[in-house]
Motif scaffolding. Structure first.
Motif, PDB file in Angstrom:
ATOM      1  N   LEU A 170       0.833  -1.205   0.000  1.00 55.75           N
ATOM      2  CA  LEU A 170       0.000   0.000   0.000  1.00 55.75           C
ATOM      3  C   LEU A 170       0.870   1.258   0.000  1.00 55.75           C
ATOM      4  CD1 LEU A 170      -2.781  -1.066   2.540  1.00 55.75           C
ATOM      5  CD2 LEU A 170      -3.001  -0.846   0.046  1.00 55.75           C
ATOM      6  N   GLU A 171       2.012   1.186   0.662  1.00 56.61           N
ATOM      7  CA  GLU A 171       2.930   2.326   0.679  1.00 56.61           C
ATOM      8  C   GLU A 171       3.516   2.555  -0.718  1.00 56.61           C
ATOM      9  OE1 GLU A 171       6.516   4.006   3.521  1.00 56.61           O
ATOM     10  OE2 GLU A 171       6.354   1.832   3.249  1.00 56.61           O
ATOM     11  N   ARG A 172       3.905   1.477  -1.398  1.00 53.64           N
ATOM     12  CA  ARG A 172       4.435   1.600  -2.764  1.00 53.64           C
ATOM     13  C   ARG A 172       3.407   2.217  -3.711  1.00 53.64           C
ATOM     14  NH1 ARG A 172       6.840  -3.299  -1.476  1.00 53.64           N
ATOM     15  NH2 ARG A 172       5.161  -4.507  -2.424  1.00 53.64           N
ATOM     16  N   ARG A 173       2.137   1.937  -3.477  1.00 56.70           N
ATOM     17  CA  ARG A 173       1.062   2.482  -4.314  1.00 56.70           C
ATOM     18  C   ARG A 173       0.673   3.913  -3.913  1.00 56.70           C
ATOM     19  NH1 ARG A 173      -3.848  -1.449  -4.262  1.00 56.70           N
ATOM     20  NH2 ARG A 173      -4.710   0.264  -5.487  1.00 56.70           N
ATOM     21  N   GLY A 174       1.293   4.420  -2.846  1.00 51.86           N
ATOM     22  CA  GLY A 174       0.990   5.776  -2.403  1.00 51.86           C
ATOM     23  C   GLY A 174      -0.313   5.891  -1.636  1.00 51.86           C
ATOM     24  N   LEU A 175      -0.796   4.785  -1.092  1.00 47.79           N
ATOM     25  CA  LEU A 175      -2.058   4.813  -0.358  1.00 47.79           C
ATOM     26  C   LEU A 175      -1.874   5.005   1.144  1.00 47.79           C
ATOM     27  CD1 LEU A 175      -3.960   2.003  -2.294  1.00 47.79           C
ATOM     28  CD2 LEU A 175      -4.219   4.495  -2.515  1.00 47.79           C
ATOM     29  N   VAL A 176      -0.710   4.632   1.646  1.00 49.34           N
ATOM     30  CA  VAL A 176      -0.399   4.884   3.054  1.00 49.34           C
ATOM     31  C   VAL A 176       0.981   5.518   3.147  1.00 49.34           C
ATOM     32  CG1 VAL A 176      -1.820   2.970   3.916  1.00 49.34           C
ATOM     33  CG2 VAL A 176       0.616   2.609   3.536  1.00 49.34           C
ATOM     34  N   GLU A 177       1.156   6.222   4.245  1.00 43.73           N
ATOM     35  CA  GLU A 177       2.457   6.817   4.552  1.00 43.73           C
ATOM     36  C   GLU A 177       2.904   6.271   5.891  1.00 43.73           C
ATOM     37  OE1 GLU A 177       1.095  10.812   4.455  1.00 43.73           O
ATOM     38  OE2 GLU A 177       1.027  10.876   2.264  1.00 43.73           O
ATOM     39  N   ARG A 178       4.169   5.874   5.950  1.00 41.61           N
ATOM     40  CA  ARG A 178       4.719   5.297   7.188  1.00 41.61           C
ATOM     41  C   ARG A 178       5.885   6.148   7.643  1.00 41.61           C
ATOM     42  NH1 ARG A 178       5.619  -0.921   6.077  1.00 41.61           N
ATOM     43  NH2 ARG A 178       5.296  -1.142   8.298  1.00 41.61           N
ATOM     44  N   SER A 179       5.930   6.358   8.945  1.00 41.48           N
ATOM     45  CA  SER A 179       7.019   7.169   9.487  1.00 41.48           C
ATOM     46  C   SER A 179       8.327   6.405   9.374  1.00 41.48           C
ATOM     47  CB  SER A 179       6.747   7.529  10.946  1.00 41.48           C
ATOM     48  OG  SER A 179       6.873   6.384  11.759  1.00 41.48           O
ATOM     49  N   ASP A 180       9.416   7.142   9.315  1.00 43.43           N
ATOM     50  CA  ASP A 180      10.730   6.512   9.255  1.00 43.43           C
ATOM     51  C   ASP A 180      11.177   6.030  10.627  1.00 43.43           C
ATOM     52  OD1 ASP A 180      11.022   6.899   6.522  1.00 43.43           O
ATOM     53  OD2 ASP A 180      11.848   8.914   6.788  1.00 43.43           O
ATOM     54  N   ASP A 181      10.673   6.680  11.661  1.00 46.28           N
ATOM     55  CA  ASP A 181      11.094   6.358  13.025  1.00 46.28           C
ATOM     56  C   ASP A 181      10.148   5.356  13.672  1.00 46.28           C
ATOM     57  OD1 ASP A 181      13.170   8.260  12.855  1.00 46.28           O
ATOM     58  OD2 ASP A 181      11.733   9.857  13.335  1.00 46.28           O
ATOM     59  N   PRO A 182      10.706   4.271  14.195  1.00 48.33           N
ATOM     60  CA  PRO A 182       9.848   3.318  14.899  1.00 48.33           C
ATOM     61  C   PRO A 182       9.339   3.923  16.200  1.00 48.33           C
ATOM     62  CG  PRO A 182      12.133   2.595  14.951  1.00 48.33           C
ATOM     63  CD  PRO A 182      12.080   3.858  14.140  1.00 48.33           C
ATOM     64  N   GLY A 183       8.096   3.618  16.519  1.00 50.26           N
ATOM     65  CA  GLY A 183       7.500   4.102  17.761  1.00 50.26           C
ATOM     66  C   GLY A 183       7.548   3.015  18.806  1.00 50.26           C
ATOM     67  N   PRO A 184       6.544   3.016  19.688  1.00 51.75           N
ATOM     68  CA  PRO A 184       6.483   1.978  20.726  1.00 51.75           C
ATOM     69  C   PRO A 184       6.485   0.588  20.095  1.00 51.75           C
ATOM     70  CG  PRO A 184       4.801   3.660  21.089  1.00 51.75           C
ATOM     71  CD  PRO A 184       5.433   3.950  19.761  1.00 51.75           C
ATOM     72  N   ARG A 185       7.140  -0.326  20.716  1.00 50.77           N
ATOM     73  CA  ARG A 185       7.258  -1.711  20.243  1.00 50.77           C
ATOM     74  C   ARG A 185       7.806  -1.791  18.829  1.00 50.77           C
ATOM     75  NH1 ARG A 185       1.454  -3.548  21.313  1.00 50.77           N
ATOM     76  NH2 ARG A 185       1.141  -1.352  21.068  1.00 50.77           N
ATOM     77  N   ARG A 186       8.607  -0.818  18.448  1.00 44.53           N
ATOM     78  CA  ARG A 186       9.305  -0.766  17.161  1.00 44.53           C
ATOM     79  C   ARG A 186       8.358  -0.719  15.962  1.00 44.53           C
ATOM     80  NH1 ARG A 186      14.163  -4.942  17.325  1.00 44.53           N
ATOM     81  NH2 ARG A 186      13.003  -5.498  15.496  1.00 44.53           N
ATOM     82  N   GLU A 187       7.117  -0.298  16.179  1.00 48.83           N
ATOM     83  CA  GLU A 187       6.165  -0.190  15.073  1.00 48.83           C
ATOM     84  C   GLU A 187       6.242   1.200  14.463  1.00 48.83           C
ATOM     85  OE1 GLU A 187       2.198  -1.588  15.588  1.00 48.83           O
ATOM     86  OE2 GLU A 187       2.805  -3.118  17.013  1.00 48.83           O
ATOM     87  N   ARG A 188       6.152   1.248  13.147  1.00 42.68           N
ATOM     88  CA  ARG A 188       6.166   2.527  12.433  1.00 42.68           C
ATOM     89  C   ARG A 188       4.742   3.052  12.305  1.00 42.68           C
ATOM     90  NH1 ARG A 188       9.041   1.091   7.065  1.00 42.68           N
ATOM     91  NH2 ARG A 188       8.601   3.265   6.607  1.00 42.68           N
ATOM     92  N   ALA A 189       4.531   4.307  12.655  1.00 40.50           N
ATOM     93  CA  ALA A 189       3.202   4.910  12.535  1.00 40.50           C
ATOM     94  C   ALA A 189       2.784   4.927  11.074  1.00 40.50           C
ATOM     95  CB  ALA A 189       3.221   6.323  13.111  1.00 40.50           C
ATOM     96  N   THR A 190       1.533   4.598  10.838  1.00 37.66           N
ATOM     97  CA  THR A 190       1.005   4.521   9.483  1.00 37.66           C
ATOM     98  C   THR A 190      -0.239   5.388   9.383  1.00 37.66           C
ATOM     99  OG1 THR A 190       1.776   2.230   9.356  1.00 37.66           O
ATOM    100  CG2 THR A 190       0.194   2.931   7.690  1.00 37.66           C
ATOM    101  N   SER A 191      -0.355   6.113   8.282  1.00 36.40           N
ATOM    102  CA  SER A 191      -1.550   6.935   8.058  1.00 36.40           C
ATOM    103  C   SER A 191      -1.958   6.846   6.593  1.00 36.40           C
ATOM    104  CB  SER A 191      -1.284   8.386   8.453  1.00 36.40           C
ATOM    105  OG  SER A 191      -0.221   8.910   7.688  1.00 36.40           O
TER     106      SER A 191
END
Length: 146
Positions: free
Chosen positions: A76-97
């Motif tokens: 979905l990120e490659r298709r430009g449908l979601v954006e993911r942060s470069d920095d991992p957050g809690p539990r090493r998960e990247r925020a997605t919007s």
């Protein structure tokens, strides 16, 4: 399906599974022209409805493993449908919007899915539908308590 060799509980389990399978197939057919699979739609819808949701919760809502959700998000990120942060957050998960493109797509996809569900429930009265929702929620909740 009305196999009399099954007891009512077994028949219910088979009927729910068959209904889920056909519903998934019809949703897939409706979403395919939009370039979405059912898990992708579930992911985008969850991101739309619950901004900041974790990858683990996304996976639960889309009925896929965390690993499968990560692969799905990469696509979905490659298709430009979601954006993911470069920095991992809690539990090493990247925020997605959702991207703005995806927000419009979710609206379109919801309409397609609503049409499928409307077809599925077209022979039910409003009262029947309300009762069915309550009964299925009770069944689900009973299984969650186990």
């Amino acid at each position: 399906m009305n196999d009399r060799s099954l007891n009512p509980q077994e028949e219910l389990g088979v009927l729910i599974k068959a209904t889920q399978s056909i519903l998934h197939q019809r949703m897939d057919e409706a979403l395919r022209p939009l370039g979405l699979s059912v898990p992708q739609y579930a992911c985008l819808q969850a991101l739309h409805d619950t901004p900041g949701i974790t990858g683990s919760e996304l996976a639960r809502r889309a009925f896929v493993s965390r690993q499968a959700m990560n692969v799905l998000l990469q696509g979905l990120e490659r298709r430009g449908l979601v954006e993911r942060s470069d920095d991992p957050g809690p539990r090493r998960e990247r925020a997605t919007s959702l991207s703005t493109t995806a927000a419009a797509l979710v609206g379109q996809a919801r309409g397609e899915v609503a049409a499928v569900v409307s077809t599925m429930t077209s022979d039910l009265t409003g009262r029947d539908l309300t009762r069915l929702l309550a009964l299925l929620a009770t069944c689900r909740d009973s299984l969650l308590e186990v």
